[in-house]
Design a protein around this motif. Structure first.
Motif, mmCIF file in Angstrom:
data_model
loop_
_atom_site.group_PDB
_atom_site.id
_atom_site.type_symbol
_atom_site.label_atom_id
_atom_site.label_comp_id
_atom_site.label_asym_id
_atom_site.label_seq_id
_atom_site.Cartn_x
_atom_site.Cartn_y
_atom_site.Cartn_z
ATOM 1 N N VAL A 1 0.814 -1.207 0.000
ATOM 2 C CA VAL A 1 0.000 0.000 0.000
ATOM 3 C C VAL A 1 0.853 1.265 0.000
ATOM 4 O O VAL A 1 0.364 2.334 -0.360
ATOM 5 C CB VAL A 1 -1.013 0.034 1.169
ATOM 6 N N ASP A 2 2.136 1.148 0.353
ATOM 7 C CA ASP A 2 3.024 2.316 0.287
ATOM 8 C C ASP A 2 3.534 2.567 -1.132
ATOM 9 O O ASP A 2 4.271 3.518 -1.378
ATOM 10 C CB ASP A 2 4.187 2.194 1.273
ATOM 11 N N GLY A 3 3.142 1.692 -2.075
ATOM 12 C CA GLY A 3 3.518 1.847 -3.476
ATOM 13 C C GLY A 3 4.740 1.050 -3.895
ATOM 14 O O GLY A 3 4.995 0.887 -5.075
ATOM 15 N N GLY A 4 5.505 0.544 -2.940
ATOM 16 C CA GLY A 4 6.704 -0.232 -3.258
ATOM 17 C C GLY A 4 6.394 -1.700 -3.478
ATOM 18 O O GLY A 4 5.321 -2.194 -3.105
ATOM 19 N N MET A 5 7.315 -2.383 -4.092
ATOM 20 C CA MET A 5 7.197 -3.822 -4.295
ATOM 21 C C MET A 5 7.926 -4.517 -3.148
ATOM 22 O O MET A 5 9.054 -4.155 -2.815
ATOM 23 C CB MET A 5 7.797 -4.232 -5.645
ATOM 24 N N LYS A 6 7.263 -5.514 -2.554
ATOM 25 C CA LYS A 6 7.835 -6.225 -1.407
ATOM 26 C C LYS A 6 7.792 -7.715 -1.677
ATOM 27 O O LYS A 6 6.813 -8.247 -2.190
ATOM 28 C CB LYS A 6 7.032 -5.929 -0.129
ATOM 29 N N SER A 7 8.863 -8.391 -1.280
ATOM 30 C CA SER A 7 8.928 -9.839 -1.464
ATOM 31 C C SER A 7 8.896 -10.546 -0.118
ATOM 32 O O SER A 7 9.208 -9.946 0.923
ATOM 33 C CB SER A 7 10.205 -10.226 -2.209
ATOM 34 N N LEU A 8 8.536 -11.802 -0.154
ATOM 35 C CA LEU A 8 8.560 -12.612 1.061
ATOM 36 C C LEU A 8 9.966 -12.613 1.648
ATOM 37 O O LEU A 8 10.132 -12.456 2.858
ATOM 38 C CB LEU A 8 8.087 -14.041 0.769
ATOM 39 N N ALA A 9 10.969 -12.756 0.791
ATOM 40 C CA ALA A 9 12.354 -12.788 1.273
ATOM 41 C C ALA A 9 12.717 -11.492 1.996
ATOM 42 O O ALA A 9 13.426 -11.519 3.008
ATOM 43 C CB ALA A 9 13.309 -13.043 0.111
ATOM 44 N N ASP A 10 12.232 -10.355 1.503
ATOM 45 C CA ASP A 10 12.513 -9.062 2.136
ATOM 46 C C ASP A 10 11.833 -8.929 3.494
ATOM 47 O O ASP A 10 12.334 -8.248 4.381
ATOM 48 C CB ASP A 10 12.003 -7.891 1.274
ATOM 49 N N LEU A 11 10.663 -9.549 3.648
ATOM 50 C CA LEU A 11 9.804 -9.302 4.793
ATOM 51 C C LEU A 11 9.848 -10.384 5.868
ATOM 52 O O LEU A 11 9.350 -10.165 6.969
ATOM 53 C CB LEU A 11 8.356 -9.124 4.325
ATOM 54 N N ALA A 12 10.419 -11.536 5.560
ATOM 55 C CA ALA A 12 10.412 -12.643 6.517
ATOM 56 C C ALA A 12 11.118 -12.246 7.811
ATOM 57 O O ALA A 12 12.126 -11.549 7.793
ATOM 58 C CB ALA A 12 11.078 -13.872 5.896
ATOM 59 N N GLY A 13 10.566 -12.711 8.921
ATOM 60 C CA GLY A 13 11.143 -12.415 10.232
ATOM 61 C C GLY A 13 12.231 -13.407 10.599
ATOM 62 O O GLY A 13 12.231 -14.545 10.134
ATOM 63 N N PRO A 14 13.140 -13.001 11.469
ATOM 64 C CA PRO A 14 14.230 -13.894 11.864
ATOM 65 C C PRO A 14 13.753 -15.110 12.663
ATOM 66 O O PRO A 14 14.414 -16.147 12.666
ATOM 67 C CB PRO A 14 15.150 -13.010 12.702
ATOM 68 N N ASN A 15 12.589 -15.016 13.326
ATOM 69 C CA ASN A 15 12.087 -16.125 14.137
ATOM 70 C C ASN A 15 10.744 -16.673 13.667
ATOM 71 O O ASN A 15 10.195 -17.566 14.299
ATOM 72 C CB ASN A 15 11.962 -15.686 15.602
ATOM 73 N N GLY A 16 10.218 -16.118 12.572
ATOM 74 C CA GLY A 16 8.944 -16.586 12.056
ATOM 75 C C GLY A 16 8.260 -15.519 11.231
ATOM 76 O O GLY A 16 8.603 -14.334 11.312
ATOM 77 N N THR A 17 7.279 -15.948 10.447
ATOM 78 C CA THR A 17 6.548 -15.040 9.576
ATOM 79 C C THR A 17 5.078 -15.456 9.555
ATOM 80 O O THR A 17 4.768 -16.629 9.345
ATOM 81 C CB THR A 17 7.118 -15.077 8.144
ATOM 82 N N LEU A 18 4.223 -14.482 9.770
ATOM 83 C CA LEU A 18 2.790 -14.696 9.686
ATOM 84 C C LEU A 18 2.288 -14.065 8.394
ATOM 85 O O LEU A 18 2.494 -12.876 8.168
ATOM 86 C CB LEU A 18 2.086 -14.048 10.886
ATOM 87 N N VAL A 19 1.660 -14.872 7.549
ATOM 88 C CA VAL A 19 1.037 -14.376 6.326
ATOM 89 C C VAL A 19 -0.471 -14.453 6.546
ATOM 90 O O VAL A 19 -1.018 -15.537 6.786
ATOM 91 C CB VAL A 19 1.462 -15.198 5.088
ATOM 92 N N ALA A 20 -1.121 -13.290 6.491
ATOM 93 C CA ALA A 20 -2.557 -13.194 6.759
ATOM 94 C C ALA A 20 -3.276 -12.720 5.509
ATOM 95 O O ALA A 20 -3.009 -11.622 5.020
ATOM 96 C CB ALA A 20 -2.800 -12.221 7.910
ATOM 97 N N PHE A 21 -4.176 -13.546 5.001
ATOM 98 C CA PHE A 21 -5.009 -13.129 3.875
ATOM 99 C C PHE A 21 -6.228 -12.440 4.469
ATOM 100 O O PHE A 21 -7.007 -13.056 5.207
ATOM 101 C CB PHE A 21 -5.392 -14.330 3.006
ATOM 102 N N ILE A 22 -6.338 -11.145 4.171
ATOM 103 C CA ILE A 22 -7.434 -10.331 4.697
ATOM 104 C C ILE A 22 -8.022 -9.520 3.552
ATOM 105 O O ILE A 22 -7.561 -9.611 2.412
ATOM 106 C CB ILE A 22 -6.963 -9.395 5.844
ATOM 107 N N CYS A 23 -9.028 -8.726 3.853
ATOM 108 C CA CYS A 23 -9.567 -7.766 2.897
ATOM 109 C C CYS A 23 -10.170 -6.626 3.695
ATOM 110 O O CYS A 23 -10.139 -6.634 4.921
ATOM 111 C CB CYS A 23 -10.581 -8.411 1.958
#
Length: 185
Positions: A23-45
Motif C-alpha cells: 500500500v506504500d507503493g513499493g514492491m515487497k517480497s517474502l524474502a525481504d519481509l520474513a522475520g528472523p524467528n517466524g513469519t505470519l502471512v494473513a489473507f485479509i480484505c
C-alpha cells in the motif's frame, strides 16, 4: 454468503515466494519481509465482517510478535472489479485507518492466494524461521463479531511458541471467514 472455515494446514509446507505491491507503493517480497524467528502471512480484505471484527486484535498481536522476531504480512487477493471495496486505494485507506504496522500487499492476479491455498478472509499461515508452515488456525474465538476482551490469543500464543521453539501447538482451531472473492475464469 455462508462463511467458510480453513482446511487443516499441511504442516511443514514451504511458504511460496512472492513479490507484490504494498500500500506504500513499493514492491515487497517474502524474502525481504520474513522475520528472523517466524513469519505470519494473513489473507485479509477491507470489507469482510470477520476481518473487521479482528483487525484491531491482529494489529495488536502483530506489534507484539514483531518484538519476538516474527514479522506479519497481510495480503488482499479479492477480485476488486466485482468487490470495489477491496481495490488498491481502499486498501491504502484501510491500512491508514487501522494503523497497520505491517505491509499490506495486493495480490491482483490472485496467484499468491492460490499458491498458499487460502480460502477465506481472514486466513492465517504461521511459518517458522525456515518458512515452513507451523500454524494454520484462527486469531481467537471471534467470528463476525469481536470475541470477548479476555478471549485466548490463539494465534499470538502459537506464533510465540513458533518463535521460541520452532513448533506450534498440536491443537489448532480453523479460522472462519468470508470466501476469497475469486475472479471469474
Amino acid at each position: 454468503m455462508p462463511s467458510l472455515t480453513t482446511p487443516p494446514g499441511e504442516l511443514g509446507f514451504a511458504a511460496p515466494s512472492f513479490t507484490l505491491k504494498d500500500v506504500d507503493g513499493g514492491m515487497k517480497s517474502l524474502a525481504d519481509l520474513a522475520g528472523p524467528n517466524g513469519t505470519l502471512v494473513a489473507f485479509i480484505c477491507n470489507h469482510c465482517p470477520y476481518v473487521k471484527a479482528i483487525i484491531d486484535r491482529l494489529v495488536r498481536d502483530a506489534a507484539e510478535l514483531k518484538g519476538l522476531g516474527v514479522s506479519t504480512i497481510a495480503i488482499c487477493s479479492n477480485d476488486a472489479v466485482h468487490y470495489p471495496d477491496d481495490d488498491f486505494p481502499s486498501m491504502q485507506r484501510f491500512a491508514e485507518q487501522h494503523r497497520l504496522g505491517f505491509p499490506y500487499l495486493h495480490d491482483k492476479s490472485q496467484d499468491v492466494a492460490r499458491a498458499y491455498g487460502a480460502v477465506c478472509t481472514p486466513d492465517f499461515f504461521g511459518f517458522d524461521k525456515e518458512l515452513k508452515l507451523r500454524y494454520r488456525g484462527r486469531l481467537d474465538s471471534s467470528g463476525r463479531q469481536a470475541g470477548s476482551p479476555d478471549a485466548k490469543r490463539e494465534l499470538f500464543l502459537a506464533m510465540k511458541q513458533v518463535a521460541e521453539t520452532g513448533q506450534a501447538p498440536a491443537e489448532q482451531v480453523p479460522s472462519m471467514g468470508c470466501s476469497i472473492k475469486w475472479k471469474e475464469a
